[in-house]
Design a protein around this motif. Sequence first.
Motif, PDB file in Angstrom:
ATOM      1  N   GLN A  79      -0.567 -14.448  32.192  1.00 23.17           N
ATOM      2  CA  GLN A  79      -0.417 -13.001  32.360  1.00 23.17           C
ATOM      3  C   GLN A  79       1.021 -12.661  32.746  1.00 23.17           C
ATOM      4  O   GLN A  79       1.567 -11.651  32.303  1.00 23.17           O
ATOM      5  CB  GLN A  79      -1.373 -12.470  33.423  1.00 23.17           C
ATOM      6  N   ARG A  94      -6.199  -8.908  40.355  1.00 23.05           N
ATOM      7  CA  ARG A  94      -5.399  -9.965  40.969  1.00 23.05           C
ATOM      8  C   ARG A  94      -4.048  -9.418  41.391  1.00 23.05           C
ATOM      9  O   ARG A  94      -3.367  -8.769  40.611  1.00 23.05           O
ATOM     10  CB  ARG A  94      -5.161 -11.106  39.985  1.00 23.05           C
ATOM     11  N   THR A 153      -1.814 -14.443  36.674  1.00 23.29           N
ATOM     12  CA  THR A 153      -1.882 -15.851  36.302  1.00 23.29           C
ATOM     13  C   THR A 153      -0.603 -16.175  35.525  1.00 23.29           C
ATOM     14  O   THR A 153       0.144 -15.265  35.128  1.00 23.29           O
ATOM     15  CB  THR A 153      -3.109 -16.139  35.424  1.00 23.29           C
ATOM     16  N   TYR A 154      -0.355 -17.432  35.273  1.00 17.89           N
ATOM     17  CA  TYR A 154       0.866 -17.823  34.569  1.00 17.89           C
ATOM     18  C   TYR A 154       0.964 -17.148  33.203  1.00 17.89           C
ATOM     19  O   TYR A 154       2.004 -16.602  32.836  1.00 17.89           O
ATOM     20  CB  TYR A 154       0.911 -19.347  34.434  1.00 17.89           C
TER      21      TYR A 154
END
Length: 109
Positions: A30, A23, A27-28
Motif C-alpha cells: 500500500q 490501518r 502495508t508495504y
Amino acid sequence: MALGRKGSRRIVVDSTAYRWRLRRRPTYVQALSWTPCTFAVEHADAPGTTLVVTTNQPHPSNWSGRATEPVLPSDVARIIQLALRQGWTPTTPGSFFHMDLSTGFTPSP
C-alpha cells in the motif's frame, strides 16, 4: 476475528453502532501504491462477520506522494448501508464479507 478497540472509530448507521478502522500505517504494498487502501467494519456490541472494504484510492500515507482523499465517516456509513443491502450480517459469526470498490465504483450519497 474482532477488531481491536484501539484505533477504531465508532459510527452509528440507522440506529446501530459499528466500529471501523483504517490501518494507521500502510502495508508495504500500500505504501508503494501497488494496492489500494482498505478498512474494516464490525458491529460495536455483538461482533460477528467483519466487513472488509477495498477502496478505489491509495492509502493516505503512501510513499509515492500519490494524491488521495481521506476515508470520511460519511463514506463509511454509505458503504455500511450498501453492504447490508448486499447481504452482510454483522452479528452472525462467519468469515469476512468483502467489498471491492477498487473498480471505480463510488457509493452515491
